[in-house]
Design an enzyme around this catalytic site. Structure first.
Site, PDB file in Angstrom:
ATOM      1  N   LYS A  26      54.400 -53.550 -14.741  1.00  0.00           N
ATOM      2  CA  LYS A  26      53.906 -52.583 -15.738  1.00  0.00           C
ATOM      3  C   LYS A  26      52.387 -52.390 -15.682  1.00  0.00           C
ATOM      4  CE  LYS A  26      57.749 -53.145 -18.932  1.00  0.00           C
ATOM      5  NZ  LYS A  26      58.196 -53.480 -20.284  1.00  0.00           N
ATOM      6  N   ASN A  83      55.570 -48.181 -18.712  1.00  0.00           N
ATOM      7  CA  ASN A  83      56.983 -48.414 -18.387  1.00  0.00           C
ATOM      8  C   ASN A  83      57.705 -47.130 -17.971  1.00  0.00           C
ATOM      9  OD1 ASN A  83      57.537 -47.031 -20.767  1.00  0.00           O
ATOM     10  ND2 ASN A  83      59.126 -48.472 -21.423  1.00  0.00           N
ATOM     11  N   ARG A 136      44.735 -66.417 -24.861  1.00  0.00           N
ATOM     12  CA  ARG A 136      45.413 -65.139 -24.575  1.00  0.00           C
ATOM     13  C   ARG A 136      45.591 -64.345 -25.866  1.00  0.00           C
ATOM     14  NH1 ARG A 136      50.842 -65.279 -21.092  1.00  0.00           N
ATOM     15  NH2 ARG A 136      50.262 -63.234 -20.303  1.00  0.00           N
ATOM     16  N   THR A 191      49.068 -70.487 -25.498  1.00  0.00           N
ATOM     17  CA  THR A 191      47.727 -70.433 -24.919  1.00  0.00           C
ATOM     18  C   THR A 191      46.860 -69.590 -25.858  1.00  0.00           C
ATOM     19  OG1 THR A 191      48.823 -70.437 -22.772  1.00  0.00           O
ATOM     20  CG2 THR A 191      46.450 -69.959 -22.781  1.00  0.00           C
ATOM     21  N   SER A 222      69.460 -50.461 -17.794  1.00  0.00           N
ATOM     22  CA  SER A 222      68.954 -49.089 -17.850  1.00  0.00           C
ATOM     23  C   SER A 222      69.864 -48.080 -17.142  1.00  0.00           C
ATOM     24  CB  SER A 222      67.535 -49.024 -17.288  1.00  0.00           C
ATOM     25  OG  SER A 222      66.669 -49.726 -18.152  1.00  0.00           O
ATOM     26  N   ALA A 225      54.906 -58.230 -22.891  1.00  0.00           N
ATOM     27  CA  ALA A 225      55.844 -57.624 -23.844  1.00  0.00           C
ATOM     28  C   ALA A 225      55.128 -57.301 -25.156  1.00  0.00           C
ATOM     29  CB  ALA A 225      57.023 -58.566 -24.095  1.00  0.00           C
ATOM     30  N   GLY A 275      53.536 -64.790 -29.360  1.00  0.00           N
ATOM     31  CA  GLY A 275      53.487 -64.498 -27.927  1.00  0.00           C
ATOM     32  C   GLY A 275      52.336 -63.551 -27.647  1.00  0.00           C
ATOM     33  N   ALA A 276      51.810 -63.624 -26.440  1.00  0.00           N
ATOM     34  CA  ALA A 276      50.663 -62.775 -26.100  1.00  0.00           C
ATOM     35  C   ALA A 276      50.751 -62.301 -24.654  1.00  0.00           C
ATOM     36  CB  ALA A 276      49.367 -63.540 -26.349  1.00  0.00           C
TER      37      ALA A 276
END
Ligand code: ATR
Length: 279
Positions: free
Chosen positions: A65, A86, A155, A152, A16, A130, A126-127
Site C-alpha cells: 500500500k 488501496n 510508532r 512500540t 476480494s 492498517a 496498533g500503529a
C-alpha cells in the site's frame, strides 16, 4: 471485458474476487476480477504493465500500500494524508490515480451499525499500516479525543504527530493508560493490531471498557474474534468485526472505478453465511 485485480503478497486467501463478483452480478457489470501474488521486487513494474495492457482498476493489499502511494501520479486527499493506497485506476488523461477506501469503508460500516464517533473518546490500538489507512476518516468525524496505543510506543507517537493537524490525537505505549488521570473508559476501542491473527489479544486493562463502549476489530473470522469476545466479556455494549469494513471498502473501490454503488448488505450477509458454513 473490463479487467480488475487485487495485487498483494500473500493474496491467495483474498475475498476480494468473490466480493467483486457479487457486485458485478448485482449491477449487471461485465468484468473480470483476479487475485495476483506479486513478487516483492516486481510490484511497480507489474502495476504499470497491468494498466498498459488495458487493465481498468487495481486493489492493493499488504505489503504494497505504501509503494502504491509512491507510484501514483495523482492522490486523493485521504490517500495523501494516510500515505497508503488501496485502489488504483487511470483518469481521463491516463494518469495513475491512487485512493484509499479503507477508512471510508470502516466508517460506513460503523454508521450502518448505528455507531457514532462524533464527540466520542476513541482508543485505537496498533500503529501499523492498517491503522494509518483509517485515521483520516476517523478524525474527520471529529471525535472528542483519539488515543493511539502501540507495543512500540514510538510508532504510535509518530503516527499521532503525522495526524496532529486533523484533530485531538495522542499516541504512545500502553503505559499511557496507567499514567492517565482522565476517566479510563473509552466510547470506542478499535483494534488495528495483528495479534488476533494468532489468537492473541492486545494487552489492555479491562477498565477501558464501560457498558457504553463499542469495540471494533479490524479483522474478522468465522465466529466472533478474540477481541470481540474480550470486549463483550468485559461489559461492552457491542463489538463489531472487520467483515463489514472489507465489503464496504470494496464497494467504494467499485464506485470509484465504475460510478455505480453496489448494495453491500446482501454481500455482507452472504459472506458471513459462507464463513460460518466453513467453520
Ligand atoms: P498492518 O499493516 O496489518 O497494520 P503492521 O504494520 O505489521 O501490519 O502492524 C501490526 C500492528 O500490530 C503493529 O501495531 C504491531 O505493533 P508493533 O508496532 O509494536 O510491532 C501490532 N502487533 C503485532 N503483534 C503484536 C503483539 N504480539 N502484541 C502487541 N502488538 C502487536
Amino acid at each position: 471485458m473490463d479487467q480488475y485485480a487485487v495485487f498483494g503478497n500473500p493474496v491467495k486467501h483474498s475475498r476480494s474476487p468473490w466480493i467483486h463478483a457479487q457486485f458485478a452480478a448485482q449491477t449487471g457489470a461485465e468484468l473480470e476480477y483476479g487475485a495476483r501474488e506479486v513478487e516483492l521486487a516486481q510490484f511497480e513494474q507489474q502495476v504499470l504493465a497491468f494498466f498498459a495492457n488495458g487493465g481498468a482498476g487495481l486493489n492493493i493489499t499488504v505489503p504494497f500500500k505504501e509503494r502504491a502511494h509512491d507510484l501514483a501520479q495523482v492522490l486523493s486527499d485521504v490517500a495523501r494524508v494516510a500515505g497508503a493506497v488501496n485502489t488504483l485506476y487511470q483518469d481521463a488523461r491516463g494518469q495513475l490515480v491512487g485512493d484509499n477506501t479503507d477508512g471510508i469503508g470502516m466508517l460506513r460500516d460503523i454508521l450502518q451499525n448505528g455507531g457514532v464517533l462524533r464527540q466520542r473518546r476513541l482508543l485505537v490500538v496498533g500503529a501499523g499500516g492498517a491503522v494509518r489507512g483509517v485515521l483520516p476518516n476517523l478524525l474527520a468525524e471529529q471525535p472528542a479525543e483519539l488515543l493511539i496505543l502501540n507495543r512500540t510506543a514510538d510508532r504510535a507517537s509518530a503516527l499521532a504527530d503525522r495526524f496532529r493537524d486533523l484533530g485531538s490525537v495522542r499516541g504512545g505505549g500502553y503505559d499511557l493508560l496507567t499514567n492517565a488521570s482522565a476517566a479510563p473508559a473509552f466510547d470506542w476501542i478499535i483494534n488495528g493490531t495483528s495479534v488476533g491473527l494468532s489468537g492473541g489479544l492486545p494487552p489492555l486493562p479491562t477498565n477501558v471498557v464501560s457498558p457504553a463502549t463499542w469495540g471494533y476489530d479490524m479483522v474478522y473470522g468465522p465466529g466472533q474474534t478474540a477481541f470481540q469476545q474480550w470486549c463483550i466479556n468485559n461489559g461492552a455494549e457491542r463489538a463489531l468485526d472487520g467483515l463489514g469494513m472489507l465489503v464496504e471498502q470494496a464497494a467504494e473501490a467499485f464506485y470509484l472505478w465504475r460510478g455505480v454503488r453496489p448494495e453491500t448488505a446482501p454481500v455482507i450477509a452472504a459472506l458471513r453465511h459462507a464463513l460460518a458454513a466453513v467453520d
